[in-house]
Scaffold this motif. Structure first.
Motif, mmCIF file in Angstrom:
data_model
loop_
_atom_site.group_PDB
_atom_site.id
_atom_site.type_symbol
_atom_site.label_atom_id
_atom_site.label_comp_id
_atom_site.label_asym_id
_atom_site.label_seq_id
_atom_site.Cartn_x
_atom_site.Cartn_y
_atom_site.Cartn_z
ATOM 1 N N MET A 1 0.732 -1.269 0.322
ATOM 2 C CA MET A 1 0.120 0.368 -0.085
ATOM 3 C C MET A 1 0.503 1.551 0.161
ATOM 4 N N THR A 2 0.780 2.021 -0.619
ATOM 5 C CA THR A 2 1.795 3.795 -1.098
ATOM 6 C C THR A 2 1.060 4.215 -0.210
ATOM 7 N N ALA A 3 1.226 4.987 0.977
ATOM 8 C CA ALA A 3 0.538 6.101 1.380
ATOM 9 C C ALA A 3 0.859 7.389 0.997
ATOM 10 N N ARG A 4 -0.244 8.176 0.860
ATOM 11 C CA ARG A 4 0.289 9.386 -0.212
ATOM 12 C C ARG A 4 0.276 10.743 0.712
ATOM 13 N N GLY A 5 1.259 11.197 0.709
ATOM 14 C CA GLY A 5 2.309 12.428 1.359
ATOM 15 C C GLY A 5 2.734 11.923 1.998
ATOM 16 N N ALA A 6 3.455 10.467 2.637
ATOM 17 C CA ALA A 6 4.180 10.409 3.053
ATOM 18 C C ALA A 6 5.632 10.230 2.567
ATOM 19 N N THR A 7 6.641 10.394 3.345
ATOM 20 C CA THR A 7 8.020 10.041 3.040
ATOM 21 C C THR A 7 9.216 9.333 4.016
ATOM 22 N N GLY A 8 9.311 8.380 3.446
ATOM 23 C CA GLY A 8 9.926 7.640 4.650
ATOM 24 C C GLY A 8 8.975 6.346 6.168
ATOM 25 N N ALA A 9 9.578 5.938 6.999
ATOM 26 C CA ALA A 9 9.438 5.424 7.746
ATOM 27 C C ALA A 9 8.528 6.187 9.185
ATOM 28 N N GLY A 10 7.754 5.674 9.665
ATOM 29 C CA GLY A 10 7.561 6.583 10.996
ATOM 30 C C GLY A 10 5.951 6.559 11.433
ATOM 31 N N PRO A 11 5.357 6.880 12.478
ATOM 32 C CA PRO A 11 3.969 6.473 13.042
ATOM 33 C C PRO A 11 2.907 6.911 11.994
ATOM 34 N N TYR A 12 3.157 7.848 11.095
ATOM 35 C CA TYR A 12 2.179 8.034 9.733
ATOM 36 C C TYR A 12 2.019 6.426 8.778
ATOM 37 N N ASP A 13 3.320 5.761 8.478
ATOM 38 C CA ASP A 13 3.096 4.370 8.193
ATOM 39 C C ASP A 13 3.221 3.262 9.237
ATOM 40 N N GLU A 14 3.655 3.278 10.081
ATOM 41 C CA GLU A 14 2.585 2.071 11.146
ATOM 42 C C GLU A 14 0.641 1.768 10.877
ATOM 43 N N ALA A 15 0.546 3.173 11.188
ATOM 44 C CA ALA A 15 -1.023 3.575 11.416
ATOM 45 C C ALA A 15 -1.352 3.346 9.855
ATOM 46 N N VAL A 16 -0.449 3.061 8.843
ATOM 47 C CA VAL A 16 -0.778 3.051 6.684
ATOM 48 C C VAL A 16 -1.670 1.108 7.305
ATOM 49 N N SER A 17 -0.596 0.548 8.128
ATOM 50 C CA SER A 17 -0.353 -0.946 7.840
ATOM 51 C C SER A 17 -1.541 -1.869 8.012
ATOM 52 N N GLU A 18 -2.225 -0.427 9.734
ATOM 53 C CA GLU A 18 -2.907 -0.865 10.538
ATOM 54 C C GLU A 18 -4.396 -0.484 10.047
ATOM 55 N N TRP A 19 -4.096 0.094 8.452
ATOM 56 C CA TRP A 19 -5.887 0.600 8.335
ATOM 57 C C TRP A 19 -6.528 -1.127 7.800
ATOM 58 N N LEU A 20 -8.046 -0.924 7.949
ATOM 59 C CA LEU A 20 -8.437 -2.168 8.075
ATOM 60 C C LEU A 20 -9.715 -1.919 6.588
ATOM 61 N N ALA A 21 -9.864 -0.347 6.113
ATOM 62 C CA ALA A 21 -10.524 -0.220 4.901
ATOM 63 C C ALA A 21 -10.361 1.136 4.776
ATOM 64 N N GLU A 22 -10.810 1.912 3.372
ATOM 65 C CA GLU A 22 -10.137 2.928 2.381
ATOM 66 C C GLU A 22 -10.781 3.638 2.344
ATOM 67 N N GLY A 23 -10.874 4.865 2.901
ATOM 68 C CA GLY A 23 -12.114 5.472 1.597
ATOM 69 C C GLY A 23 -11.330 6.214 0.155
ATOM 70 N N PRO A 24 -11.736 7.407 -0.346
ATOM 71 C CA PRO A 24 -11.810 8.361 -0.728
ATOM 72 C C PRO A 24 -10.521 9.658 -0.055
ATOM 73 N N ARG A 25 -11.031 9.758 0.960
ATOM 74 C CA ARG A 25 -10.099 10.365 2.088
ATOM 75 C C ARG A 25 -9.889 10.364 3.020
ATOM 76 N N VAL A 26 -10.629 9.310 3.834
ATOM 77 C CA VAL A 26 -10.366 8.783 5.112
ATOM 78 C C VAL A 26 -9.931 7.142 5.275
ATOM 79 N N ALA A 27 -9.429 7.037 7.088
ATOM 80 C CA ALA A 27 -9.540 4.929 6.811
ATOM 81 C C ALA A 27 -9.464 4.865 7.852
#
Length: 207
Positions: A1-27
């Motif tokens: 999964m590609t995280a839009r607006g995220a660069t490198g590793a960090g808390p954002y990337d950890e959160a993305v890995s736990e996403w259960l479902a995604e919509g156009p603007r939120v997850a």
């Protein structure tokens, strides 16, 4: 999964890995014990928005007690997060889950400022419904809402809930027993659910 607006590793990337479902603007993702500092900060910042409709943990101690109740069986806690930043826009709890012939849960939810009023919670609740009626295997969700809570009523209406009844003195909130309207939705009410009449995979469909 590609995280839009995220660069490198960090808390954002950890959160993305736990996403259960995604919509156009939120997850959506599960609430975790590590969310305490940010969650309680947002609760305090949103106090005027939530009062007098609900009360949420505003201290680290209260959050720890709240998080301990999220066992994933009888109570599920989810964060609605902005996809571009990973920041929490609000939360949705599925409470009092009963299995067997009932397969039902009761919703509790709230938006956080500054995300409130932007339609993010409406999109997020839609993701929660599909998660609840899909991976969680539930059939029915209820939302009990005080009649004066216009924002909450609009949210469930936008997501297809139906009004089923009125419960006097239903919950003790802000020092008094409050009346609530009872709204509900079942899996077959979702437009893309296979149990909905007219869906291509509906068991009773005859072409």
């Amino acid at each position: 999964m590609t995280a839009r607006g995220a660069t490198g590793a960090g808390p954002y990337d950890e959160a993305v890995s736990e996403w259960l479902a995604e919509g156009p603007r939120v997850a959506i993702r599960p609430v975790s014990p590590g969310d305490g500092p940010e969650f309680t900060r947002l609760v305090r910042a949103s106090a005027d928005l939530h009062h007098p409709w609900l009360s949420m943990p505003a201290t680290e101690e209260d959050f720890a007690a709240y998080a301990a109740t999220l066992d994933g069986e009888q109570r599920v806690g989810l964060l609605v997060c902005v996809r571009d930043t990973g920041r929490a826009a609000g939360f949705v709890n599925i409470n009092n889950i009963v299995r067997g012939r009932f397969q039902c849960g009761a919703l509790g939810y709230g938006a956080f400022v500054p995300a409130a009023g932007r339609g993010l919670m409406s999109e997020g609740l839609g993701l929660v419904l599909r998660h609840a009626f899909g991976p969680l295997g539930l059939h029915r969700l209820e939302a009990n809402i005080q009649p004066g809570n216009a924002g909450s009523l609009a949210l469930v209406k936008r997501n297809g809930f139906r009004l089923e009844g009125f419960s006097p003195a239903f919950l003790f909130i802000d020092g008094a027993w409050r009346d609530h309207e009872r709204w509900a939705i079942t899996a077959d009410m979702l437009p893309d659910h296979p149990d909905r009449p007219g869906h291509p995979n509906h068991p009773g469909r005859r072409d």
